[in-house]
Design a protein around this motif. Structure first.
Motif, PDB file in Angstrom:
ATOM      1  N   ILE A  71      23.122   2.022   4.182  1.00 39.33           N
ATOM      2  CA  ILE A  71      24.054   1.963   3.055  1.00 39.33           C
ATOM      3  C   ILE A  71      25.416   2.404   3.552  1.00 39.33           C
ATOM      4  CG2 ILE A  71      24.606   2.887   0.772  1.00 39.33           C
ATOM      5  CD1 ILE A  71      21.577   3.324   0.369  1.00 39.33           C
ATOM      6  N   ASN A  72      26.440   1.598   3.264  1.00 43.95           N
ATOM      7  CA  ASN A  72      27.774   1.953   3.716  1.00 43.95           C
ATOM      8  C   ASN A  72      28.793   1.551   2.668  1.00 43.95           C
ATOM      9  OD1 ASN A  72      29.717   2.969   5.522  1.00 43.95           O
ATOM     10  ND2 ASN A  72      28.549   2.174   7.271  1.00 43.95           N
ATOM     11  N   TYR A  73      30.035   1.989   2.863  1.00 44.67           N
ATOM     12  CA  TYR A  73      31.070   1.810   1.853  1.00 44.67           C
ATOM     13  C   TYR A  73      32.275   1.115   2.466  1.00 44.67           C
ATOM     14  CZ  TYR A  73      28.277   5.320  -0.603  1.00 44.67           C
ATOM     15  OH  TYR A  73      27.252   5.993  -1.207  1.00 44.67           O
ATOM     16  N   GLY A  74      32.882   0.209   1.699  1.00 43.94           N
ATOM     17  CA  GLY A  74      34.094  -0.458   2.165  1.00 43.94           C
ATOM     18  C   GLY A  74      34.077  -1.942   1.897  1.00 43.94           C
ATOM     19  N   LYS A  75      34.928  -2.679   2.613  1.00 44.98           N
ATOM     20  CA  LYS A  75      34.986  -4.130   2.472  1.00 44.98           C
ATOM     21  C   LYS A  75      33.801  -4.745   3.216  1.00 44.98           C
ATOM     22  CE  LYS A  75      40.017  -4.419   2.037  1.00 44.98           C
ATOM     23  NZ  LYS A  75      41.271  -4.936   2.660  1.00 44.98           N
ATOM     24  N   PRO A  76      33.030  -5.615   2.544  1.00 47.02           N
ATOM     25  CA  PRO A  76      31.787  -6.113   3.138  1.00 47.02           C
ATOM     26  C   PRO A  76      31.929  -6.658   4.560  1.00 47.02           C
ATOM     27  CG  PRO A  76      31.877  -6.758   0.843  1.00 47.02           C
ATOM     28  CD  PRO A  76      33.197  -6.090   1.150  1.00 47.02           C
ATOM     29  N   ALA A  77      32.899  -7.545   4.790  1.00 46.82           N
ATOM     30  CA  ALA A  77      33.003  -8.172   6.116  1.00 46.82           C
ATOM     31  C   ALA A  77      33.254  -7.137   7.209  1.00 46.82           C
ATOM     32  CB  ALA A  77      34.113  -9.220   6.113  1.00 46.82           C
ATOM     33  N   HIS A  78      34.130  -6.169   6.918  1.00 49.19           N
ATOM     34  CA  HIS A  78      34.450  -5.123   7.893  1.00 49.19           C
ATOM     35  C   HIS A  78      33.222  -4.259   8.162  1.00 49.19           C
ATOM     36  CE1 HIS A  78      39.010  -5.458   7.591  1.00 49.19           C
ATOM     37  NE2 HIS A  78      38.565  -6.278   6.647  1.00 49.19           N
ATOM     38  N   VAL A  79      32.556  -3.853   7.084  1.00 50.44           N
ATOM     39  CA  VAL A  79      31.391  -2.967   7.206  1.00 50.44           C
ATOM     40  C   VAL A  79      30.256  -3.668   7.957  1.00 50.44           C
ATOM     41  CG1 VAL A  79      29.594  -1.738   5.934  1.00 50.44           C
ATOM     42  CG2 VAL A  79      31.965  -1.616   5.158  1.00 50.44           C
ATOM     43  N   ILE A  80      30.025  -4.936   7.658  1.00 49.30           N
ATOM     44  CA  ILE A  80      28.944  -5.676   8.321  1.00 49.30           C
ATOM     45  C   ILE A  80      29.209  -5.768   9.823  1.00 49.30           C
ATOM     46  CG2 ILE A  80      27.797  -7.916   8.523  1.00 49.30           C
ATOM     47  CD1 ILE A  80      28.422  -8.271   5.465  1.00 49.30           C
ATOM     48  N   ALA A  81      30.429  -6.136  10.189  1.00 55.30           N
ATOM     49  CA  ALA A  81      30.775  -6.255  11.615  1.00 55.30           C
ATOM     50  C   ALA A  81      30.626  -4.910  12.320  1.00 55.30           C
ATOM     51  CB  ALA A  81      32.196  -6.783  11.765  1.00 55.30           C
ATOM     52  N   ASP A  82      31.129  -3.841  11.702  1.00 57.94           N
ATOM     53  CA  ASP A  82      31.064  -2.505  12.312  1.00 57.94           C
ATOM     54  C   ASP A  82      29.616  -2.020  12.440  1.00 57.94           C
ATOM     55  OD1 ASP A  82      33.795  -2.514  12.444  1.00 57.94           O
ATOM     56  OD2 ASP A  82      34.107  -1.207  10.710  1.00 57.94           O
ATOM     57  N   THR A  83      28.832  -2.243  11.389  1.00 58.75           N
ATOM     58  CA  THR A  83      27.431  -1.800  11.404  1.00 58.75           C
ATOM     59  C   THR A  83      26.634  -2.544  12.475  1.00 58.75           C
ATOM     60  OG1 THR A  83      27.544  -1.326   9.029  1.00 58.75           O
ATOM     61  CG2 THR A  83      25.348  -1.460  10.007  1.00 58.75           C
ATOM     62  N   ALA A  84      26.904  -3.840  12.621  1.00 56.48           N
ATOM     63  CA  ALA A  84      26.205  -4.634  13.645  1.00 56.48           C
ATOM     64  C   ALA A  84      26.480  -4.085  15.038  1.00 56.48           C
ATOM     65  CB  ALA A  84      26.632  -6.098  13.553  1.00 56.48           C
ATOM     66  N   VAL A  85      27.722  -3.645  15.271  1.00 54.88           N
ATOM     67  CA  VAL A  85      28.074  -3.058  16.575  1.00 54.88           C
ATOM     68  C   VAL A  85      27.358  -1.720  16.759  1.00 54.88           C
ATOM     69  CG1 VAL A  85      29.952  -2.068  17.937  1.00 54.88           C
ATOM     70  CG2 VAL A  85      30.291  -4.239  16.748  1.00 54.88           C
ATOM     71  N   GLN A  86      27.391  -0.888  15.708  1.00 56.11           N
ATOM     72  CA  GLN A  86      26.762   0.441  15.789  1.00 56.11           C
ATOM     73  C   GLN A  86      25.262   0.334  16.055  1.00 56.11           C
ATOM     74  OE1 GLN A  86      27.816   2.219  12.022  1.00 56.11           O
ATOM     75  NE2 GLN A  86      30.003   2.115  12.491  1.00 56.11           N
ATOM     76  N   LEU A  87      24.612  -0.649  15.431  1.00 59.05           N
ATOM     77  CA  LEU A  87      23.160  -0.794  15.563  1.00 59.05           C
ATOM     78  C   LEU A  87      22.765  -1.709  16.720  1.00 59.05           C
ATOM     79  CD1 LEU A  87      22.128  -1.153  11.790  1.00 59.05           C
ATOM     80  CD2 LEU A  87      22.119   0.913  13.220  1.00 59.05           C
ATOM     81  N   ASP A  88      23.771  -2.266  17.403  1.00 59.10           N
ATOM     82  CA  ASP A  88      23.512  -3.187  18.511  1.00 59.10           C
ATOM     83  C   ASP A  88      22.679  -4.381  18.041  1.00 59.10           C
ATOM     84  OD1 ASP A  88      23.843  -4.002  21.129  1.00 59.10           O
ATOM     85  OD2 ASP A  88      22.027  -2.989  21.836  1.00 59.10           O
ATOM     86  N   SER A  89      23.031  -4.918  16.866  1.00 55.38           N
ATOM     87  CA  SER A  89      22.288  -6.036  16.277  1.00 55.38           C
ATOM     88  C   SER A  89      22.499  -7.309  17.086  1.00 55.38           C
ATOM     89  CB  SER A  89      22.733  -6.268  14.830  1.00 55.38           C
ATOM     90  OG  SER A  89      22.580  -5.085  14.068  1.00 55.38           O
TER      91      SER A  89
END
Length: 272
Positions: A71-89
Motif C-alpha cells: 500500500i502506498n500513497y501518491g500519483k499512481p503512475a509514479h508510485v507504480i514505477a517506484d514500487t517496481a524498482v524497489q521490489l525488483d519486479s
C-alpha cells in the motif's frame, strides 16, 4: 530476459479489476512467480489495512491467498514505477477499465511517466483471460528496441506463435508511376528483414515460432487490421525512454494505439 519471477499488479481493489488479477494469477502459476498487489491511495486519506484485506478476499477470493500486499500513497503512475524498482519486479500488470481512476491511468500522460521510468515491461490487460497467450503480434521497425521486444515475447511465452509485422513505405508513389520503384522498395525491405532476423541469432525452435510479414503502407493501420481479425491475443511493442514517451515503432500515436487495441498490450522498454 527470462520469464518473470516477480509480478507487480496495480489494483483498485474493485471487482472490475478481476481481468488483470486473473491474468496475473495465470501467469504466476505458469512461471511459478511471486505476485505483489499494489494499492495506491490518495496522500490525503489513511488506508484501513483490515478493510483492504477484506476487499481483496471479497473480490478475488482464495486466488488472493499467497499474494504480497503493498500500500502506498501518491500519483499512481509514479508510485507504480517506484514500487517496481524497489521490489525488483520483472513485470508490471495494470488494467484498462473505462473509469477515471487507477484502472484507466495508462491513457495519456500517466503512461508516458510509467513507461519512461519503469524498467520492467508493462502489461495492459483488456480481455478476460481464458488461456495463456497463444498468438502474439509484434510490431517492428528493425531497431534494437523492437528486437528486444521480440526476444522478450519469445522468452516470456515459449509456447506462443509470433507474427512479426513491418511496414515499408513507397516514397512519392503519387508522382513516381514506375513499378520499378515499388519493387526496389520491397526488395530493400526484404533485405532489411532478412538482416534483422539473422541478427536476432534465434535458436531453431524460436525461429520456427516467428512468421515475418512485410506490408506496404502505414504500420499503425496494418496492425489495426491484423488485430481486427480476432486471430491475436497479445500485441507487443518496443519502447525507448528518450525525451519522455517515444515509441520506436509507432511514434506519436502510441497512446492512441494502446487505447484502441482490442487485445492486451505488452510494452517492453530496452534496458539502457
Amino acid at each position: 530476459m527470462p520469464a518473470p519471477t516477480k509480478i507487480l499488479l496495480a489494483t483498485d481493489l474493485t471487482a472490475r479489476g478481476d481481468r488483470p488479477f486473473a491474468r496475473a494469477k495465470m501467469l504466476a502459476d505458469i512461471w511459478n512467480a511471486d505476485r505483489t498487489l499494489l494499492f495506491v491511495n490518495s496522500p490525503k486519506t489513511e488506508v484501513d489495512i483490515a478493510k483492504v484485506e477484506a476487499l481483496l478476499l471479497r473480490n478475488y477470493g482464495a486466488d488472493a491467498e499467497g499474494c504480497n500486499l503493498a500500500i502506498n500513497y501518491g500519483k499512481p503512475a509514479h508510485v507504480i514505477a517506484d514500487t517496481a524498482v524497489q521490489l525488483d519486479s520483472d513485470l508490471i500488470i495494470v488494467g484498462a477499465a473505462r473509469h477515471n481512476d487507477i484502472s484507466d491511468f495508462f491513457l495519456g500522460t500517466a503512461v508516458d511517466h510509467l513507461l519512461h521510468h519503469a524498467a520492467a515491461p508493462v502489461l495492459i490487460v483488456k480481455e478476460r483471460p481464458r488461456a495463456n497467450y497463444g498468438r502474439i503480434l509484434v510490431a517492428t521497425d528493425f531497431s534494437d528496441f523492437s528486437a528486444h521486444a521480440l526476444r522478450t515475447a519469445l522468452e516470456f511465452f515459449p509456447g506462443a506463435k509470433i507474427e512479426l509485422v513491418h511496414a515499408y513505405h513507397v516514397a512519392y508513389e503519387a508522382w513516381l508511376k514506375s513499378d520499378g520503384v515499388a519493387d526496389e522498395m520491397l526488395s530493400d525491405a526484404e533485405k532489411e528483414l532478412q538482416d534483422f532476423m539473422a541478427g536476432m541469432n534465434l535458436s531453431e525452435s524460436d525461429a520456427s515460432r516467428v512468421t515475418p510479414h512485410l506490408v506496404e503502407g502505414n504500420l499503425h493501420q496494418s496492425v489495426h487490421n491484423m488485430l481486427d481479425t480476432g486471430d491475436f491475443d497479445l500485441l507487443v511493442l518496443g519502447t525507448h525512454g528518450r525525451g519522455g514517451f517515444v515509441m520506436a515503432t509507432i511514434g506519436s500515436r502510441a497512446s492512441e494505439m494502446m487505447g484502441w487495441s482490442p487485445v492486451d498490450v505488452l510494452m517492453v522498454r530496452k534496458p539502457a
